[in-house]
Design a protein around this motif. Structure first.
Motif, short mmCIF file in Angstrom:
data_model
loop_
_atom_site.label_atom_id
_atom_site.label_comp_id
_atom_site.label_asym_id
_atom_site.label_seq_id
_atom_site.Cartn_x
_atom_site.Cartn_y
_atom_site.Cartn_z
N TYR A 1 0.85 -1.19 0.00
CA TYR A 1 0.00 0.00 0.00
C TYR A 1 0.89 1.24 0.00
O TYR A 1 1.87 1.29 0.75
CB TYR A 1 -0.88 0.05 1.25
N PRO A 2 0.55 2.23 -0.75
CA PRO A 2 1.26 3.50 -0.63
C PRO A 2 0.81 4.21 0.66
O PRO A 2 -0.23 3.86 1.24
CB PRO A 2 0.82 4.27 -1.87
N ASP A 3 1.55 5.20 1.06
CA ASP A 3 1.24 5.90 2.32
C ASP A 3 -0.15 6.54 2.30
O ASP A 3 -0.79 6.68 3.34
CB ASP A 3 2.29 6.98 2.59
N SER A 4 -0.60 6.93 1.12
CA SER A 4 -1.88 7.64 1.01
C SER A 4 -3.08 6.80 1.47
O SER A 4 -4.12 7.35 1.86
CB SER A 4 -2.11 8.12 -0.42
N VAL A 5 -2.95 5.47 1.42
CA VAL A 5 -4.08 4.61 1.80
C VAL A 5 -3.72 3.62 2.91
O VAL A 5 -4.60 2.90 3.40
CB VAL A 5 -4.64 3.84 0.59
N LYS A 6 -2.46 3.57 3.29
CA LYS A 6 -2.01 2.60 4.30
C LYS A 6 -2.79 2.79 5.59
O LYS A 6 -2.96 3.92 6.06
CB LYS A 6 -0.51 2.76 4.54
N GLY A 7 -3.26 1.70 6.15
CA GLY A 7 -4.05 1.74 7.38
C GLY A 7 -5.54 1.93 7.14
O GLY A 7 -6.34 1.76 8.07
N ARG A 8 -5.91 2.27 5.91
CA ARG A 8 -7.33 2.47 5.59
C ARG A 8 -7.84 1.43 4.58
O ARG A 8 -9.01 1.04 4.64
CB ARG A 8 -7.57 3.86 5.03
N PHE A 9 -6.98 1.01 3.68
CA PHE A 9 -7.35 0.05 2.64
C PHE A 9 -6.73 -1.31 2.95
O PHE A 9 -5.61 -1.38 3.44
CB PHE A 9 -6.86 0.50 1.27
N THR A 10 -7.48 -2.37 2.63
CA THR A 10 -6.98 -3.73 2.80
C THR A 10 -7.33 -4.54 1.56
O THR A 10 -8.51 -4.62 1.18
CB THR A 10 -7.59 -4.40 4.04
N ILE A 11 -6.31 -5.15 0.99
CA ILE A 11 -6.52 -6.00 -0.18
C ILE A 11 -6.48 -7.46 0.26
O ILE A 11 -5.72 -7.83 1.15
CB ILE A 11 -5.45 -5.72 -1.27
#
Length: 124
Positions: A60-70
């Motif tokens: 994950y890039p920093d912009s979505v890390k911690g919010r998005f999960t694949i």
């Protein structure tokens, strides 16, 4: 014929959640890494997540890390992108793509197959 079909996009208020799905067919899904990309209005397409063919590693890039999960379900030939705490800047068309290299891939040129995209709109 290889095909990727995204679904799950929609309109959501900031702070809300959506789960995108990417259904694959026509190729050996288990051998492919799957990535999610997005293109916001007036911006270039950017990668927001990737999962290896086995599902053992993710990016994950920093912009979505911690919010998005694949995640992926190889039995169903499907990859998911769970998006939580959505922000207006997440508004974009989201695409899934398949890379034959299997590992974490962040460049568009490393992907062979692309879906048509699903619109995500986050309002404040």
């Amino acid at each position: 014929e290889a095909q990727l079909v995204e679904s799950g996009g929609g309109l959501v208020q900031a702070g809300g959640s959506l789960r995108l799905s990417c259904a694959a067919s026509g190729f050996t899904f288990d051998d492919y890494a799957i990535g999610w990309f997005r293109r916001a209005p007036g911006k270039e397409r950017e990668g927001v997540s990737c999962i290896t063919s086995s599902g053992g590693s993710t990016y994950y890039p920093d912009s979505v890390k911690g919010r998005f999960t694949i995640s992926r379900d190889n039995a169903k030939n499907t990859v998911y992108l769970q998006m939580n705490n959505l922000k207006p800047e997440d508004t974009a068309v989201y695409y899934c793509a398949a890379s034959p290299f299997g590992g974490i891939k962040t460049l568009e040129l490393e992907y062979d197959y692309w879906g048509q995209g699903t619109q995500v709109t986050v309002f404040s």
